[in-house]
Motif scaffolding. Structure first.
Motif, PDB file in Angstrom:
ATOM      1  N   HIS A 161       0.838  -1.192   0.000  1.00 38.76           N
ATOM      2  CA  HIS A 161       0.000   0.000   0.000  1.00 38.76           C
ATOM      3  C   HIS A 161       0.882   1.253   0.000  1.00 38.76           C
ATOM      4  CE1 HIS A 161      -3.965  -1.778   0.466  1.00 38.76           C
ATOM      5  NE2 HIS A 161      -3.478  -2.603   1.374  1.00 38.76           N
ATOM      6  N   GLY A 162       0.578   2.182  -0.895  1.00 33.84           N
ATOM      7  CA  GLY A 162       1.298   3.441  -0.936  1.00 33.84           C
ATOM      8  C   GLY A 162       2.678   3.364  -1.554  1.00 33.84           C
ATOM      9  N   VAL A 163       3.030   2.232  -2.172  1.00 37.09           N
ATOM     10  CA  VAL A 163       4.352   2.066  -2.777  1.00 37.09           C
ATOM     11  C   VAL A 163       4.274   2.402  -4.262  1.00 37.09           C
ATOM     12  CG1 VAL A 163       6.233   0.470  -3.282  1.00 37.09           C
ATOM     13  CG2 VAL A 163       4.988   0.300  -1.116  1.00 37.09           C
ATOM     14  N   SER A 164       5.206   3.236  -4.731  1.00 37.40           N
ATOM     15  CA  SER A 164       5.219   3.641  -6.142  1.00 37.40           C
ATOM     16  C   SER A 164       6.635   3.653  -6.673  1.00 37.40           C
ATOM     17  CB  SER A 164       4.630   5.049  -6.318  1.00 37.40           C
ATOM     18  OG  SER A 164       3.332   5.160  -5.777  1.00 37.40           O
ATOM     19  N   MET A 165       6.772   3.230  -7.921  1.00 35.36           N
ATOM     20  CA  MET A 165       8.020   3.410  -8.644  1.00 35.36           C
ATOM     21  C   MET A 165       7.926   4.733  -9.397  1.00 35.36           C
ATOM     22  SD  MET A 165      10.969   1.900  -9.696  1.00 35.36           S
ATOM     23  CE  MET A 165      10.788   0.120  -9.860  1.00 35.36           C
ATOM     24  N   VAL A 166       8.905   5.599  -9.201  1.00 37.59           N
ATOM     25  CA  VAL A 166       8.878   6.923  -9.833  1.00 37.59           C
ATOM     26  C   VAL A 166      10.032   7.012 -10.822  1.00 37.59           C
ATOM     27  CG1 VAL A 166       8.980   9.408  -9.467  1.00 37.59           C
ATOM     28  CG2 VAL A 166       7.847   7.947  -7.777  1.00 37.59           C
ATOM     29  N   ALA A 167       9.694   6.987 -12.104  1.00 40.45           N
ATOM     30  CA  ALA A 167      10.710   7.037 -13.152  1.00 40.45           C
ATOM     31  C   ALA A 167      10.801   8.413 -13.810  1.00 40.45           C
ATOM     32  CB  ALA A 167      10.421   5.984 -14.217  1.00 40.45           C
ATOM     33  N   ARG A 168       9.805   9.296 -13.515  1.00 37.93           N
ATOM     34  CA  ARG A 168       9.794  10.632 -14.101  1.00 37.93           C
ATOM     35  C   ARG A 168       9.529  11.664 -13.009  1.00 37.93           C
ATOM     36  NH1 ARG A 168       5.212  10.729 -18.422  1.00 37.93           N
ATOM     37  NH2 ARG A 168       4.057  10.232 -16.509  1.00 37.93           N
ATOM     38  N   THR A 169      10.178  12.790 -13.124  1.00 34.10           N
ATOM     39  CA  THR A 169      10.055  13.809 -12.085  1.00 34.10           C
ATOM     40  C   THR A 169       8.614  14.271 -11.904  1.00 34.10           C
ATOM     41  OG1 THR A 169      10.885  15.950 -11.335  1.00 34.10           O
ATOM     42  CG2 THR A 169      10.537  15.693 -13.703  1.00 34.10           C
ATOM     43  N   ALA A 179       1.893   8.082  -0.467  1.00 37.40           N
ATOM     44  CA  ALA A 179       2.601   7.538   0.689  1.00 37.40           C
ATOM     45  C   ALA A 179       2.287   8.320   1.961  1.00 37.40           C
ATOM     46  CB  ALA A 179       4.108   7.535   0.426  1.00 37.40           C
ATOM     47  N   PHE A 180       2.257   9.653   1.858  1.00 34.25           N
ATOM     48  CA  PHE A 180       1.956  10.479   3.032  1.00 34.25           C
ATOM     49  C   PHE A 180       0.512  10.311   3.488  1.00 34.25           C
ATOM     50  CE2 PHE A 180       5.761  13.268   2.142  1.00 34.25           C
ATOM     51  CZ  PHE A 180       6.339  13.101   3.401  1.00 34.25           C
ATOM     52  N   ALA A 181      -0.355   9.826   2.615  1.00 32.81           N
ATOM     53  CA  ALA A 181      -1.735   9.573   3.023  1.00 32.81           C
ATOM     54  C   ALA A 181      -1.816   8.431   4.026  1.00 32.81           C
ATOM     55  CB  ALA A 181      -2.598   9.243   1.799  1.00 32.81           C
ATOM     56  N   LEU A 182      -0.784   7.577   4.067  1.00 29.84           N
ATOM     57  CA  LEU A 182      -0.770   6.427   4.972  1.00 29.84           C
ATOM     58  C   LEU A 182       0.176   6.595   6.148  1.00 29.84           C
ATOM     59  CD1 LEU A 182      -0.783   3.554   2.324  1.00 29.84           C
ATOM     60  CD2 LEU A 182      -2.716   4.391   3.664  1.00 29.84           C
ATOM     61  N   ASP A 183       1.100   7.539   6.062  1.00 29.52           N
ATOM     62  CA  ASP A 183       2.100   7.695   7.122  1.00 29.52           C
ATOM     63  C   ASP A 183       2.645   9.115   7.074  1.00 29.52           C
ATOM     64  OD1 ASP A 183       4.005   7.262   9.095  1.00 29.52           O
ATOM     65  OD2 ASP A 183       4.811   5.444   8.194  1.00 29.52           O
ATOM     66  N   ASP A 184       3.085   9.615   8.227  1.00 29.41           N
ATOM     67  CA  ASP A 184       3.677  10.945   8.241  1.00 29.41           C
ATOM     68  C   ASP A 184       5.183  10.908   8.031  1.00 29.41           C
ATOM     69  OD1 ASP A 184       4.427   9.872  10.660  1.00 29.41           O
ATOM     70  OD2 ASP A 184       3.550  11.455  11.896  1.00 29.41           O
ATOM     71  N   ARG A 185       5.715   9.732   7.741  1.00 29.90           N
ATOM     72  CA  ARG A 185       7.126   9.567   7.392  1.00 29.90           C
ATOM     73  C   ARG A 185       7.188   8.676   6.152  1.00 29.90           C
ATOM     74  NH1 ARG A 185       8.980   6.361  11.261  1.00 29.90           N
ATOM     75  NH2 ARG A 185      11.180   6.947  11.274  1.00 29.90           N
ATOM     76  N   PHE A 226       6.351  -5.735  -7.149  1.00 27.56           N
ATOM     77  CA  PHE A 226       5.416  -6.789  -6.760  1.00 27.56           C
ATOM     78  C   PHE A 226       4.320  -6.137  -5.937  1.00 27.56           C
ATOM     79  CE2 PHE A 226       4.650 -10.620  -3.857  1.00 27.56           C
ATOM     80  CZ  PHE A 226       3.812 -11.239  -4.764  1.00 27.56           C
ATOM     81  N   GLY A 227       3.227  -5.731  -6.604  1.00 23.68           N
ATOM     82  CA  GLY A 227       2.209  -4.901  -5.978  1.00 23.68           C
ATOM     83  C   GLY A 227       1.066  -5.669  -5.378  1.00 23.68           C
ATOM     84  N   TYR A 228       0.085  -4.906  -4.848  1.00 21.04           N
ATOM     85  CA  TYR A 228      -1.036  -5.488  -4.110  1.00 21.04           C
ATOM     86  C   TYR A 228      -1.844  -6.470  -4.955  1.00 21.04           C
ATOM     87  CZ  TYR A 228      -5.219  -5.729  -1.194  1.00 21.04           C
ATOM     88  OH  TYR A 228      -6.258  -6.178  -0.418  1.00 21.04           O
ATOM     89  N   GLU A 229      -2.202  -6.059  -6.173  1.00 25.18           N
ATOM     90  CA  GLU A 229      -3.055  -6.912  -7.005  1.00 25.18           C
ATOM     91  C   GLU A 229      -2.381  -8.230  -7.323  1.00 25.18           C
ATOM     92  OE1 GLU A 229      -6.158  -6.533  -7.695  1.00 25.18           O
ATOM     93  OE2 GLU A 229      -6.181  -4.654  -6.574  1.00 25.18           O
ATOM     94  N   GLU A 230      -1.092  -8.188  -7.609  1.00 24.85           N
ATOM     95  CA  GLU A 230      -0.374  -9.427  -7.926  1.00 24.85           C
ATOM     96  C   GLU A 230      -0.214 -10.296  -6.687  1.00 24.85           C
ATOM     97  OE1 GLU A 230       3.409 -10.751 -10.724  1.00 24.85           O
ATOM     98  OE2 GLU A 230       3.309  -8.726  -9.924  1.00 24.85           O
TER      99      GLU A 230
END
Length: 326
Positions: A161-169, A179-185, A226-230
């Protein structure tokens, strides 16, 4: 243990992993209830709803006081609550205060392992590599500038949950917001190129460690995550044992046990790595991993000849054995 042991199985929880926990807890409770044709365990099922309310087996709210009364009438507790407010040591602390034996890691190990940033520091202290990364808070977010592909994740969340691969700025702000929607760090790590290998470690009351056959996750995701749906959609490709030579397998096992012990884990934990050309790189540690019969840890022990129901029986028996430390 008496001939018929009363074991409380707790599922749900007030976290983003609520539904996953419900599935794990139901599977665990069913397996224990059927052990030895139903003559070994008297299973008491408790649920924590998404708002943190405790429910009895009939789904009736009983509150924390009512739940404590039910727990005190049990011989042992098996908290199958993934993520914050459960796996992070919260329920272990409740059991400690109530003087109840329980399956799994204690408060200290649960809290340390749930915090991905702290886990990185502990791993580094025992010589286990992790991906280079930075810790961001709402106050330091503005100072971070994207320069290369990264993985963004909440510090204390699970099930991808809240994990993303960022390949573009231009994708960074959305990833950080998720990510911040789930944690303050939030943890921002360099992308690690390697094979995903899981190692399951089981602590026995005599101080020994049992390591199950390793598991490789082969993902079909285009971004390599390896995300949630998989994970939970039934399409995951698990290869047990992971196709590694004896030397590489031993290196992974030693690293897993080193991190397990440095965190102070108990019961069983899943230690996740990337296997790279330079050796193992720790990803994270799960002190209460997914626990349906089709989850990684049960599959790994099944490959070693320890069936799902027998693994659960072992964990419960070990939890009440003299000398079990957390």
């Amino acid at each position: 243990m008496t001939a018929r042991t009363r074991v409380a199985v707790i599922g749900g929880g007030a976290s983003c992993e609520h539904e996953v926990s419900l599935a794990s807890a139901a599977s665990v409770a069913d397996a224990l209830a059927g052990a030895a044709d139903g003559e070994r365990y008297d299973v008491v099922r408790l649920t924590i709803d998404p708002h943190g309310t405790w429910l009895d087996v009939g789904g009736r709210p009983v509150g924390l006081t009512g739940a404590a009364c039910l727990l005190r009438r049990c011989d042992v507790v098996l908290p199958v609550v993934h993520g914050p407010h459960g796996e992070d040591g919260t329920l272990a602390a409740l059991c400690d205060l109530a003087g109840l034996p329980y399956v799994g890691s204690g408060l200290r190990a649960g809290a340390l392992a749930m915090d991905k940033w702290t886990t990185k520091l502990v791993a580094a202290a025992v010589g286990v590599a992790t991906a280079p990364g930075v810790l961001l808070t709402p106050g330091t977010r503005a100072a971070y500038a994207w320069t290369h592909p990264v993985v963004v994740k909440p510090v204390a969340a699970g099930s991808s949950h809240g994990v993303s691969m960022v390949a573009r700025t231009e994708d960074l702000d959305a990833a950080l917001a998720a990510a911040f929607a789930l944690d303050d760090r939030v943890l921002v790590e360099d992308v690690v190129v390697g094979r995903e290998i899981d190692v399951a470690v089981l602590a026995r009351p005599d101080g020994s460690r049992v390591v199950a056959p390793t598991l490789e996750i082969v993902t079909a995701a285009s971004d390599g995550v390896f995300g949630y749906e998989e994970k939970y959609g039934g399409t995951a490709d698990f290869r047990i044992p992971a196709p590694l030579d004896e030397t590489d397998t031993k290196t992974l096992e030693d690293a897993a046990v080193a991190v397990f012990d440095a965190l102070g884990c108990a019961g069983v934990a899943r230690v996740d790595f990337f296997w790279t050309q330079d050796g193992p790189v720790l990803n994270e540690v799960n002190t209460m991993p997914g626990f349906t019969e089709q989850s990684q840890v049960p599959k790994m022990f099944a490959a070693a000849g320890l069936a799902y129901a027998d693994l659960l029986d072992l964990l419960v028996r070990d939890a009440v054995a003299p000398g079990m430390e957390r």
